[in-house]
Motif scaffolding. Sequence first.
Motif, PDB file in Angstrom:
ATOM      1  N   GLY A 495      -4.461   8.357   1.659  1.00  0.00           N
ATOM      2  CA  GLY A 495      -4.526   7.594   0.426  1.00  0.00           C
ATOM      3  C   GLY A 495      -3.190   7.332  -0.225  1.00  0.00           C
ATOM      4  N   LEU A 496      -2.102   7.927   0.297  1.00  0.00           N
ATOM      5  CA  LEU A 496      -0.777   7.749  -0.291  1.00  0.00           C
ATOM      6  C   LEU A 496      -0.096   6.556   0.370  1.00  0.00           C
ATOM      7  N   ALA A 497       0.312   5.574  -0.431  1.00  0.00           N
ATOM      8  CA  ALA A 497       0.937   4.367   0.111  1.00  0.00           C
ATOM      9  C   ALA A 497       2.200   4.731   0.880  1.00  0.00           C
ATOM     10  N   PRO A 498       2.432   4.091   2.028  1.00  0.00           N
ATOM     11  CA  PRO A 498       3.605   4.431   2.830  1.00  0.00           C
ATOM     12  C   PRO A 498       4.900   3.959   2.178  1.00  0.00           C
ATOM     13  N   SER A 499       5.984   4.632   2.501  1.00  0.00           N
ATOM     14  CA  SER A 499       7.310   4.255   1.990  1.00  0.00           C
ATOM     15  C   SER A 499       8.225   4.072   3.182  1.00  0.00           C
ATOM     16  N   GLY A 500       8.175   2.882   3.738  1.00  0.00           N
ATOM     17  CA  GLY A 500       8.953   2.607   4.929  1.00  0.00           C
ATOM     18  C   GLY A 500       9.687   1.297   4.848  1.00  0.00           C
TER      19      GLY A 500
END
Length: 601
Positions: A495-500
């Motif tokens: 549920g945690l939005a990715p940071s890429g």
Amino acid sequence: MKSWPSTAIPLLLFSSMSVLTACSGGGSGSGNEGDVVSTPPPVSSSSSSSSSGSSSSGSSSGGSSSSGSSSGGSSAILYENFGDGQFSNFDEADTEFFFSQEYKALSTNNSEDTRPSFYYPTCCFFLNDNPADGPEVALEQMGIVSDNGNPSMLLDTGRFTAGQTRPDIEATDPKKNTTSNTDFTTWGELDLSADYRISFCVKDATNYAADENYMQIYVDNNTTSEASSFWGGGGQGSRIFNIPVSSLIPGKRVEINVPGNTYVEPGGALKDIRPARVGNASSFLQFRVEGGATVIFDDLLVEKQTQDGQTSLPACTTFTPATAPDAPSEAPVASGGDTRIVVTWNEVLSASSYDLAYNTSDSTEGATLVEGITNPQYALENLANGTQYFVFVRAKNSAGTSDWSPSASATPEAPVATDPNVVLLEDFNAATNGDSSETNLFTTNYKSVSSDPLKPFYNVTAGGSNIAVAGGQLGYNNARFSLGETEPGTATAAGLAPSGDMDLSQPYEISFEVVINDNVDDGTGKCQVYVDNNTTGSANSIHDGASKIFEASVMQLAGSSPTGTVIITSDVGTATSFLQFRCDSGVETPITIDNLVIQYQ
């Protein structure tokens, strides 16, 4: 026996100097602009509040701030080193921070206490001596000073309490001048109900007035009168230490036993005897030096007499004024990008900040100056592509500024047009040899994420000692690393939005060559590739279990072969994705890979 921490040698304050053509700096601001009675709490100019945090101290555990001083553990009532590793600027902001709840907070939760700091200034700190008016620090009277980079406390007329909670008293400042011998209760968070010992290192002691002046310590007394306490005055009263400043010996540890003997140096002459214990389970202390004298002290320890924490404390030394740092001996490293140059350099011992100068000629004359940089890396932005720039670095602290380093140069270049279907081409040829601590692969000098030139594209997520670059190829086993991750310190979760930094929102293919694989087939070793997951649990991702897009036995990485071309096709990803490569603990020797390509299908 409790093992006490060694004294760290922190960095020092830079002196503000105006040279060259100045522009905005890269360092942190002080943030100490307003009334500390109101929110937000003050921020040290040496360290941001995010890295310090508040810490509570129970009456028995004592402890010291998590923001720079060691906790001391359960055997100590209180241990305070006045900010080793925390304070480096030795300015008003550092002193404000020391006397704030952000450095060390009371554990008592009292909504009426507008300043719930463990250390409370009872003199010479607030404007008009009124906490409602905010601080106006008089560093010559009380504050954090630099003993050649080691934070210490200076008192000269100043006084402060340790562990004093807010009493139920209506007064302009209920924590000052409100104790009296008619009180039937005490207020504080220090447990002095058992026989205890107070000791501290004297760094410097000077009586500069015609009359003799004294250093004093009180119990449950926030005034300057020995009788103004629940314990009263006299030989058994609240003032448990009252020694002429001229009797203190720089470089020696004072020891006060309550009850018991007082010495100004180990094994020295008896200076006082306290016949009875003064204090209870809810006490506080006040430290004071009378006007006309200055005392600098450090490594304050309050412990039960059944303990012996002094033996593991740093050896006492005399006060040594700070000196300016040496100039950087090597040129910085400059790497050009699109309208930018990223500059990195080796840290200089005793430096608290750095200045960076850049110019289109190999000279600091007429160069543009960036001041107050606190990290050994800086990105120069909005430069002209195709123009060669020369960069120089110098170190600063509270004592002065070094000479400039040798120059380095780099030329910003516009990016070369690439195939829009290619996300990443990596042959590792430009990466220097070495393990993760030596190779430049995991630095911004090799490659940074597109959104921030100060964040590396490749990051070690575990087992860094098992990752190495050699001959333009990458080897790893029992380790993992990420590609394009912008927040590597934040664990991924469902549920945690990715940071890429990679757009994997359309179907793509990953391919690489396994060129060396000397593992033995025991059926346990496997290698994996994850999307938007920097852990080892495949469900710890926004993609849940689908985040693990590849897993194979180490002996069957390339189909049925241990070496060869690995091809992975996937449609798992987002417009802000990253990848993680891993070989688990069953892979005992490194696999070596090369020619990594990520492209859209």
